[in-house]
Write a protein that holds these residues in place. Sequence first.
Motif, PDB file in Angstrom:
ATOM      1  N   ARG A 307       0.836  -1.202   0.000  1.00  0.00           N
ATOM      2  CA  ARG A 307       0.000   0.000   0.000  1.00  0.00           C
ATOM      3  C   ARG A 307       0.871   1.252   0.000  1.00  0.00           C
ATOM      4  O   ARG A 307       0.570   2.226  -0.707  1.00  0.00           O
ATOM      5  CB  ARG A 307      -0.937  -0.012   1.212  1.00  0.00           C
ATOM      6  CG  ARG A 307      -1.996  -1.110   1.148  1.00  0.00           C
ATOM      7  CD  ARG A 307      -2.992  -1.011   2.294  1.00  0.00           C
ATOM      8  NE  ARG A 307      -3.960  -2.095   2.219  1.00  0.00           N
ATOM      9  CZ  ARG A 307      -3.882  -3.236   2.888  1.00  0.00           C
ATOM     10  NH1 ARG A 307      -2.863  -3.436   3.724  1.00  0.00           N
ATOM     11  NH2 ARG A 307      -4.792  -4.164   2.748  1.00  0.00           N
ATOM     12  N   ASP A 308       1.937   1.228   0.763  1.00  0.00           N
ATOM     13  CA  ASP A 308       2.825   2.388   0.835  1.00  0.00           C
ATOM     14  C   ASP A 308       3.457   2.712  -0.511  1.00  0.00           C
ATOM     15  O   ASP A 308       3.658   3.885  -0.854  1.00  0.00           O
ATOM     16  CB  ASP A 308       3.927   2.161   1.873  1.00  0.00           C
ATOM     17  CG  ASP A 308       3.413   2.228   3.306  1.00  0.00           C
ATOM     18  OD1 ASP A 308       2.302   2.759   3.519  1.00  0.00           O
ATOM     19  OD2 ASP A 308       4.126   1.726   4.209  1.00  0.00           O
ATOM     20  N   ILE A 309       3.805   1.671  -1.302  1.00  0.00           N
ATOM     21  CA  ILE A 309       4.497   1.909  -2.574  1.00  0.00           C
ATOM     22  C   ILE A 309       3.549   1.867  -3.763  1.00  0.00           C
ATOM     23  O   ILE A 309       3.974   1.931  -4.914  1.00  0.00           O
ATOM     24  CB  ILE A 309       5.654   0.912  -2.777  1.00  0.00           C
ATOM     25  CG1 ILE A 309       5.155  -0.532  -2.873  1.00  0.00           C
ATOM     26  CG2 ILE A 309       6.692   1.055  -1.667  1.00  0.00           C
ATOM     27  CD1 ILE A 309       6.266  -1.566  -3.139  1.00  0.00           C
ATOM     28  N   GLY A 310       2.238   1.766  -3.477  1.00  0.00           N
ATOM     29  CA  GLY A 310       1.244   1.904  -4.530  1.00  0.00           C
ATOM     30  C   GLY A 310       0.880   0.648  -5.295  1.00  0.00           C
ATOM     31  O   GLY A 310       0.179   0.726  -6.315  1.00  0.00           O
ATOM     32  N   LEU A 311       1.309  -0.513  -4.836  1.00  0.00           N
ATOM     33  CA  LEU A 311       0.930  -1.749  -5.517  1.00  0.00           C
ATOM     34  C   LEU A 311      -0.476  -2.194  -5.124  1.00  0.00           C
ATOM     35  O   LEU A 311      -1.163  -2.868  -5.902  1.00  0.00           O
ATOM     36  CB  LEU A 311       1.925  -2.867  -5.194  1.00  0.00           C
ATOM     37  CG  LEU A 311       3.358  -2.668  -5.706  1.00  0.00           C
ATOM     38  CD1 LEU A 311       4.200  -3.889  -5.398  1.00  0.00           C
ATOM     39  CD2 LEU A 311       3.375  -2.366  -7.195  1.00  0.00           C
ATOM     40  N   LEU A 312      -0.895  -1.851  -3.933  1.00  0.00           N
ATOM     41  CA  LEU A 312      -2.260  -2.110  -3.478  1.00  0.00           C
ATOM     42  C   LEU A 312      -2.923  -0.791  -3.133  1.00  0.00           C
ATOM     43  O   LEU A 312      -2.268   0.140  -2.633  1.00  0.00           O
ATOM     44  CB  LEU A 312      -2.270  -2.995  -2.223  1.00  0.00           C
ATOM     45  CG  LEU A 312      -2.050  -4.501  -2.369  1.00  0.00           C
ATOM     46  CD1 LEU A 312      -2.130  -5.155  -0.999  1.00  0.00           C
ATOM     47  CD2 LEU A 312      -3.077  -5.130  -3.293  1.00  0.00           C
ATOM     48  N   THR A 313      -4.236  -0.704  -3.374  1.00  0.00           N
ATOM     49  CA  THR A 313      -4.963   0.480  -2.967  1.00  0.00           C
ATOM     50  C   THR A 313      -5.193   0.416  -1.463  1.00  0.00           C
ATOM     51  O   THR A 313      -5.137  -0.655  -0.852  1.00  0.00           O
ATOM     52  CB  THR A 313      -6.318   0.564  -3.668  1.00  0.00           C
ATOM     53  OG1 THR A 313      -7.127  -0.559  -3.287  1.00  0.00           O
ATOM     54  CG2 THR A 313      -6.147   0.565  -5.187  1.00  0.00           C
ATOM     55  N   ARG A 314      -5.445   1.546  -0.862  1.00  0.00           N
ATOM     56  CA  ARG A 314      -5.662   1.581   0.581  1.00  0.00           C
ATOM     57  C   ARG A 314      -6.859   0.760   0.994  1.00  0.00           C
ATOM     58  O   ARG A 314      -6.911   0.236   2.106  1.00  0.00           O
ATOM     59  CB  ARG A 314      -5.853   3.035   1.032  1.00  0.00           C
ATOM     60  CG  ARG A 314      -4.571   3.847   0.981  1.00  0.00           C
ATOM     61  CD  ARG A 314      -3.612   3.421   2.063  1.00  0.00           C
ATOM     62  NE  ARG A 314      -2.301   4.052   1.909  1.00  0.00           N
ATOM     63  CZ  ARG A 314      -1.299   3.835   2.728  1.00  0.00           C
ATOM     64  NH1 ARG A 314      -1.443   3.021   3.764  1.00  0.00           N
ATOM     65  NH2 ARG A 314      -0.133   4.415   2.533  1.00  0.00           N
ATOM     66  N   ALA A 315      -7.828   0.608   0.083  1.00  0.00           N
ATOM     67  CA  ALA A 315      -9.027  -0.137   0.419  1.00  0.00           C
ATOM     68  C   ALA A 315      -8.846  -1.639   0.291  1.00  0.00           C
ATOM     69  O   ALA A 315      -9.660  -2.415   0.740  1.00  0.00           O
ATOM     70  CB  ALA A 315     -10.198   0.295  -0.452  1.00  0.00           C
ATOM     71  N   ALA A 316      -7.724  -2.088  -0.369  1.00  0.00           N
ATOM     72  CA  ALA A 316      -7.525  -3.510  -0.627  1.00  0.00           C
ATOM     73  C   ALA A 316      -7.177  -4.248   0.653  1.00  0.00           C
ATOM     74  O   ALA A 316      -6.622  -3.678   1.569  1.00  0.00           O
ATOM     75  CB  ALA A 316      -6.412  -3.690  -1.658  1.00  0.00           C
TER      76      ALA A 316
END
Length: 316
Positions: A307-316
């Motif tokens: 999530r921090d590096i943008g591979l997952l969205t915050r909602a994932a």
Amino acid sequence: MTKINAVPDTSRYSISGLTVAADLEIPGAVALTDVWQTADVTIASGALPDRLDGATGGPNWQMTKTAFLIVVPGIIRMLVSNGADIRYALIGDTAIEDAVAFLSGTGFGILLHQRERILLHASAVRVGNRAVLFCGASGAGKSTLAGALVTAGYDLVSDDFCAISIDAKGVSHVAPDGRQLKLWRNAIDRLALEERRRAPVRSMLEKFYVEPRAATACPLQLGAVYMLREQRATLAPGIARPSIVDGTLMVRGNAYRPAIVRRMAQQKLYFDASASICQHAGIYTLTRPMAFHDLPVTIDWLEAHWRDIGLLTRAA
């Protein structure tokens, strides 16, 4: 590299993004239904020379610019040619599963080196639309961590080794493999994967192919590479980003069969690829406890980092 015309008396598999025609069953590889599909690679038994003209070599191998002849004592002889062909001859009463383990591992790895693919000793899963790799020496837990992530809902991309290509912009892409995982019996038991256990990887070993719950079939841009390390008194647990120099050296050090990289004079190829991966994807160390009951904590660390590096969205 030339394409090999289809022949009807072989099976077809997808390995590291290549279509493979083989005259024997390859457990763990993705089977293709179209036996007439044009193949990139053939694997077939046949007569092998004792020596290669003009070759350099060592006690059990010989190499020229286009061919690599290797002997696994007591098991198999293999001739890998032009990044497109593997001929083999079994030695004595070798169990077929033992032969296949070396054909699809060492033999295919040499073939990918001949194709000048960047080949890392790694397992990988899909996170969002990117491939995330886990590198480390044998016993570092690459397959076990990938198995735990697959159980948690992530698609398998590859196990054991990952073939990477780099485009003109320097962006790395991981070839789809989707092979079955290779896990020891205790990992299968602890991850509750018994119902997905398939054939043994080799005779006399308690290591088995394990069918993943889902596997990707498309090339993926490389999202991150993690170097696995065991938590010790001198190594604090967690995820950290090394310097570009250290990260580049880590990638080079995790090449699949690094001695082959040296023998094929591909050091610059791997150095440039490592630097590109550092710049466009990201290389990290993952220092973790090795106990099975700590795997959920490790997955929590990874998901927070993704999530921090943008591979997952915050909602994932």
